[in-house]
Design a protein around this motif. Structure first.
Motif, PDB file in Angstrom:
ATOM      1  N   ARG A  23     -15.035 -74.794 -60.413  1.00 40.67           N
ATOM      2  CA  ARG A  23     -16.473 -75.045 -60.528  1.00 40.67           C
ATOM      3  C   ARG A  23     -17.220 -73.729 -60.680  1.00 40.67           C
ATOM      4  NH1 ARG A  23     -19.912 -74.452 -55.852  1.00 40.67           N
ATOM      5  NH2 ARG A  23     -18.796 -73.471 -54.139  1.00 40.67           N
ATOM      6  N   THR A  24     -18.527 -73.837 -60.929  1.00 45.84           N
ATOM      7  CA  THR A  24     -19.413 -72.686 -60.843  1.00 45.84           C
ATOM      8  C   THR A  24     -20.505 -73.032 -59.846  1.00 45.84           C
ATOM      9  OG1 THR A  24     -20.797 -73.432 -62.697  1.00 45.84           O
ATOM     10  CG2 THR A  24     -18.983 -71.907 -63.215  1.00 45.84           C
ATOM     11  N   THR A  25     -21.099 -72.009 -59.244  1.00 47.85           N
ATOM     12  CA  THR A  25     -22.133 -72.251 -58.245  1.00 47.85           C
ATOM     13  C   THR A  25     -23.415 -72.750 -58.916  1.00 47.85           C
ATOM     14  OG1 THR A  25     -22.865 -69.956 -58.341  1.00 47.85           O
ATOM     15  CG2 THR A  25     -21.225 -70.514 -56.655  1.00 47.85           C
ATOM     16  N   PRO A  26     -24.199 -73.560 -58.202  1.00 45.63           N
ATOM     17  CA  PRO A  26     -25.409 -74.131 -58.791  1.00 45.63           C
ATOM     18  C   PRO A  26     -26.477 -73.104 -59.168  1.00 45.63           C
ATOM     19  CG  PRO A  26     -24.808 -75.320 -56.790  1.00 45.63           C
ATOM     20  CD  PRO A  26     -23.929 -74.112 -56.885  1.00 45.63           C
ATOM     21  N   ARG A  73      -2.143 -88.013 -59.035  1.00 44.15           N
ATOM     22  CA  ARG A  73      -1.629 -89.320 -59.440  1.00 44.15           C
ATOM     23  C   ARG A  73      -1.448 -89.309 -60.950  1.00 44.15           C
ATOM     24  NH1 ARG A  73      -6.112 -90.372 -56.857  1.00 44.15           N
ATOM     25  NH2 ARG A  73      -7.129 -91.253 -58.680  1.00 44.15           N
ATOM     26  N   GLU A  74      -0.552 -90.118 -61.430  1.00 41.76           N
ATOM     27  CA  GLU A  74      -0.341 -90.257 -62.866  1.00 41.76           C
ATOM     28  C   GLU A  74      -1.632 -90.699 -63.536  1.00 41.76           C
ATOM     29  OE1 GLU A  74       1.285 -90.034 -66.442  1.00 41.76           O
ATOM     30  OE2 GLU A  74       2.496 -89.598 -64.676  1.00 41.76           O
ATOM     31  N   GLY A  75      -2.018 -89.995 -64.614  1.00 44.02           N
ATOM     32  CA  GLY A  75      -3.199 -90.363 -65.384  1.00 44.02           C
ATOM     33  C   GLY A  75      -4.521 -89.900 -64.810  1.00 44.02           C
ATOM     34  N   MET A  76      -4.511 -89.183 -63.703  1.00 46.28           N
ATOM     35  CA  MET A  76      -5.744 -88.704 -63.067  1.00 46.28           C
ATOM     36  C   MET A  76      -6.518 -87.810 -64.047  1.00 46.28           C
ATOM     37  SD  MET A  76      -5.927 -86.470 -59.566  1.00 46.28           S
ATOM     38  CE  MET A  76      -5.972 -87.805 -58.403  1.00 46.28           C
ATOM     39  N   ARG A  77      -7.843 -87.923 -64.027  1.00 40.36           N
ATOM     40  CA  ARG A  77      -8.708 -87.094 -64.877  1.00 40.36           C
ATOM     41  C   ARG A  77      -9.490 -86.128 -64.003  1.00 40.36           C
ATOM     42  NH1 ARG A  77     -12.692 -90.009 -66.484  1.00 40.36           N
ATOM     43  NH2 ARG A  77     -12.168 -91.671 -65.055  1.00 40.36           N
ATOM     44  N   VAL A  78      -9.328 -84.831 -64.274  1.00 37.10           N
ATOM     45  CA  VAL A  78     -10.022 -83.791 -63.522  1.00 37.10           C
ATOM     46  C   VAL A  78     -10.878 -82.997 -64.499  1.00 37.10           C
ATOM     47  CG1 VAL A  78      -9.732 -81.731 -62.084  1.00 37.10           C
ATOM     48  CG2 VAL A  78      -8.104 -83.623 -61.896  1.00 37.10           C
ATOM     49  N   GLU A  79     -12.115 -82.754 -64.124  1.00 38.49           N
ATOM     50  CA  GLU A  79     -13.013 -81.927 -64.930  1.00 38.49           C
ATOM     51  C   GLU A  79     -13.606 -80.853 -64.025  1.00 38.49           C
ATOM     52  OE1 GLU A  79     -15.838 -84.311 -67.325  1.00 38.49           O
ATOM     53  OE2 GLU A  79     -14.764 -85.991 -66.399  1.00 38.49           O
ATOM     54  N   ARG A  80     -13.671 -79.655 -64.543  1.00 40.97           N
ATOM     55  CA  ARG A  80     -14.322 -78.591 -63.781  1.00 40.97           C
ATOM     56  C   ARG A  80     -15.815 -78.901 -63.706  1.00 40.97           C
ATOM     57  NH1 ARG A  80     -10.026 -76.098 -66.472  1.00 40.97           N
ATOM     58  NH2 ARG A  80      -8.793 -74.783 -65.086  1.00 40.97           N
ATOM     59  N   GLN A  81     -16.445 -78.489 -62.616  1.00 39.73           N
ATOM     60  CA  GLN A  81     -17.850 -78.821 -62.346  1.00 39.73           C
ATOM     61  C   GLN A  81     -18.679 -77.553 -62.544  1.00 39.73           C
ATOM     62  OE1 GLN A  81     -18.505 -81.677 -59.105  1.00 39.73           O
ATOM     63  NE2 GLN A  81     -19.765 -80.101 -58.181  1.00 39.73           N
ATOM     64  N   PHE A  82     -19.583 -77.581 -63.510  1.00 40.21           N
ATOM     65  CA  PHE A  82     -20.359 -76.391 -63.850  1.00 40.21           C
ATOM     66  C   PHE A  82     -21.810 -76.530 -63.429  1.00 40.21           C
ATOM     67  CE2 PHE A  82     -16.905 -76.532 -66.974  1.00 40.21           C
ATOM     68  CZ  PHE A  82     -16.298 -75.325 -66.668  1.00 40.21           C
ATOM     69  N   GLY A  83     -22.332 -75.504 -62.720  1.00 38.04           N
ATOM     70  CA  GLY A  83     -23.743 -75.443 -62.369  1.00 38.04           C
ATOM     71  C   GLY A  83     -24.210 -76.576 -61.479  1.00 38.04           C
ATOM     72  N   LYS A  84     -25.514 -76.870 -61.601  1.00 38.03           N
ATOM     73  CA  LYS A  84     -26.145 -77.912 -60.792  1.00 38.03           C
ATOM     74  C   LYS A  84     -25.710 -79.294 -61.257  1.00 38.03           C
ATOM     75  CE  LYS A  84     -30.416 -76.000 -61.103  1.00 38.03           C
ATOM     76  NZ  LYS A  84     -31.867 -75.948 -60.999  1.00 38.03           N
ATOM     77  N   ARG A  85     -25.537 -80.190 -60.295  1.00 40.27           N
ATOM     78  CA  ARG A  85     -25.250 -81.579 -60.623  1.00 40.27           C
ATOM     79  C   ARG A  85     -26.548 -82.289 -60.952  1.00 40.27           C
ATOM     80  NH1 ARG A  85     -22.902 -84.571 -56.086  1.00 40.27           N
ATOM     81  NH2 ARG A  85     -23.200 -86.249 -57.547  1.00 40.27           N
TER      82      ARG A  85
END
Length: 98
Positions: free
Chosen positions: A43-46, A82-94
């Motif tokens: 991730r990156t900080t907000p 788990r098989e098929g898990m989707r991971v995305e990096r989290q950038f900035g503010k949500r």
């Protein structure tokens, strides 16, 4: 920098990180898999958008947050792959909007 010490007889599984297929073994955490990638940051900080990567590996520091299967701010050090898990990096503010 990090490499997996393979368990004898362990069956590999596949998850995606930012849409790229990545191999892992049952019992690993998402954070451990992220640390083996060329870019370990999850991730990156907000405020300053400084990169952060898994650090404490026990759920205390919150530097390992990422989007896992559509759920933002997931502590990846506490989630087993788990098989098929989707991971995305989290950038900035949500965003509060979907």
């Amino acid at each position: 920098m990090f490499r997996k010490l393979h368990e004898p007889g362990a069956q590999a599984l596949t998850l995606t990180i930012d849409g790229v297929p990545v191999r892992a073994e049952p019992g690993e955490t998402v954070a451990a898999v992220l640390l083996r990638q060329q870019t370990a940051a999850s991730r990156t900080t907000p405020v300053n958008e400084s990169p952060r990567a898994p650090y404490c590996m026990m759920g205390v520091c919150f530097d390992c947050l990422a989007i896992v299967d559509g759920v933002a701010s997931t502590q990846t050090c506490l989630v087993t792959v788990r098989e098929g898990m989707r991971v995305e990096r989290q950038f900035g503010k949500r965003s509060v909007l979907p």
